[in-house]
Design a protein around this motif. Structure first.
Motif, PDB file in Angstrom:
ATOM      1  N   ARG A 202      17.247  18.402  -5.995  1.00 53.03           N
ATOM      2  CA  ARG A 202      17.423  17.029  -5.516  1.00 53.03           C
ATOM      3  C   ARG A 202      17.585  16.998  -4.000  1.00 53.03           C
ATOM      4  NH1 ARG A 202      21.817  15.610  -9.878  1.00 53.03           N
ATOM      5  NH2 ARG A 202      20.453  15.281 -11.661  1.00 53.03           N
ATOM      6  N   PRO A 203      16.914  16.072  -3.323  1.00 44.55           N
ATOM      7  CA  PRO A 203      17.106  15.923  -1.875  1.00 44.55           C
ATOM      8  C   PRO A 203      18.525  15.465  -1.563  1.00 44.55           C
ATOM      9  CG  PRO A 203      15.143  14.748  -2.603  1.00 44.55           C
ATOM     10  CD  PRO A 203      15.891  15.172  -3.835  1.00 44.55           C
ATOM     11  N   VAL A 204      19.014  15.837  -0.394  1.00 46.31           N
ATOM     12  CA  VAL A 204      20.358  15.455   0.027  1.00 46.31           C
ATOM     13  C   VAL A 204      20.299  14.995   1.485  1.00 46.31           C
ATOM     14  CG1 VAL A 204      20.997  17.813   0.693  1.00 46.31           C
ATOM     15  CG2 VAL A 204      22.766  16.194   0.099  1.00 46.31           C
TER      16      VAL A 204
ATOM     17  N   PRO B  69      11.019  21.291  -5.170  1.00 47.76           N
ATOM     18  CA  PRO B  69      10.521  22.571  -5.656  1.00 47.76           C
ATOM     19  C   PRO B  69       9.671  23.273  -4.600  1.00 47.76           C
ATOM     20  CG  PRO B  69       9.259  20.792  -6.636  1.00 47.76           C
ATOM     21  CD  PRO B  69      10.353  20.161  -5.803  1.00 47.76           C
ATOM     22  N   GLY B  70       9.559  24.560  -4.730  1.00 50.00           N
ATOM     23  CA  GLY B  70       8.829  25.353  -3.746  1.00 50.00           C
ATOM     24  C   GLY B  70       9.702  25.651  -2.540  1.00 50.00           C
TER      25      GLY B  70
ATOM     26  N   VAL C 256      19.837  25.927   4.403  1.00 46.62           N
ATOM     27  CA  VAL C 256      19.737  25.449   3.022  1.00 46.62           C
ATOM     28  C   VAL C 256      19.796  26.671   2.128  1.00 46.62           C
ATOM     29  CG1 VAL C 256      18.319  24.246   1.322  1.00 46.62           C
ATOM     30  CG2 VAL C 256      18.321  23.480   3.703  1.00 46.62           C
ATOM     31  N   GLN C 257      20.829  26.754   1.302  1.00 46.71           N
ATOM     32  CA  GLN C 257      20.953  27.843   0.339  1.00 46.71           C
ATOM     33  C   GLN C 257      20.520  27.300  -1.013  1.00 46.71           C
ATOM     34  OE1 GLN C 257      24.523  30.161   0.441  1.00 46.71           O
ATOM     35  NE2 GLN C 257      24.331  30.715  -1.705  1.00 46.71           N
ATOM     36  N   THR C 258      19.428  27.844  -1.527  1.00 45.28           N
ATOM     37  CA  THR C 258      18.887  27.363  -2.796  1.00 45.28           C
ATOM     38  C   THR C 258      19.524  28.119  -3.953  1.00 45.28           C
ATOM     39  OG1 THR C 258      17.045  28.921  -2.672  1.00 45.28           O
ATOM     40  CG2 THR C 258      16.684  26.719  -1.770  1.00 45.28           C
TER      41      THR C 258
END
Length: 93
Positions: free
Chosen positions: A46-48, A70-71, A20-22
């Motif tokens: 947003r969740p995916v 978040p976080g 996961v790249q934020t």
């Protein structure tokens, strides 16, 4: 600023890894046994969900649900058979 987070679990004898790249746009890559089998983008936190198939006989469909924030991000592996989510362990590398 973007950051990469890695998650992993083994299911039905297969390795499932997620990166996961934020950042402004979150990118989710799913690898099954080292091969990319799923990819998705989402805005912000947003969740995916990413549907993937495990190479069993017959193929098993599972869904990876990644929440970039978040976080700290987290990932779940959800099986179609029972719908029971498995928490994917974070990996440091």
């Amino acid at each position: 600023m973007s950051r990469r987070h890695h998650f992993h679990t083994d299911h039905l004898g297969h390795s499932v890894s997620v990166t996961v790249q934020t950042g402004h746009t979150a990118v989710v890559e799913v690898l099954v046994d080292g091969k990319e089998t799923g990819y998705a983008r989402t805005q912000g936190d947003r969740p995916v969900t990413v549907p993937v198939e495990l190479p069993t006989d017959p193929p098993t469909t599972v869904t990876v649900r990644a929440t970039p924030g978040p976080g700290v991000p987290h990932c779940l592996l959800i099986t179609e058979a029972d719908g029971e989510p498995l928490v994917m362990a974070p990996r440091a590398y």
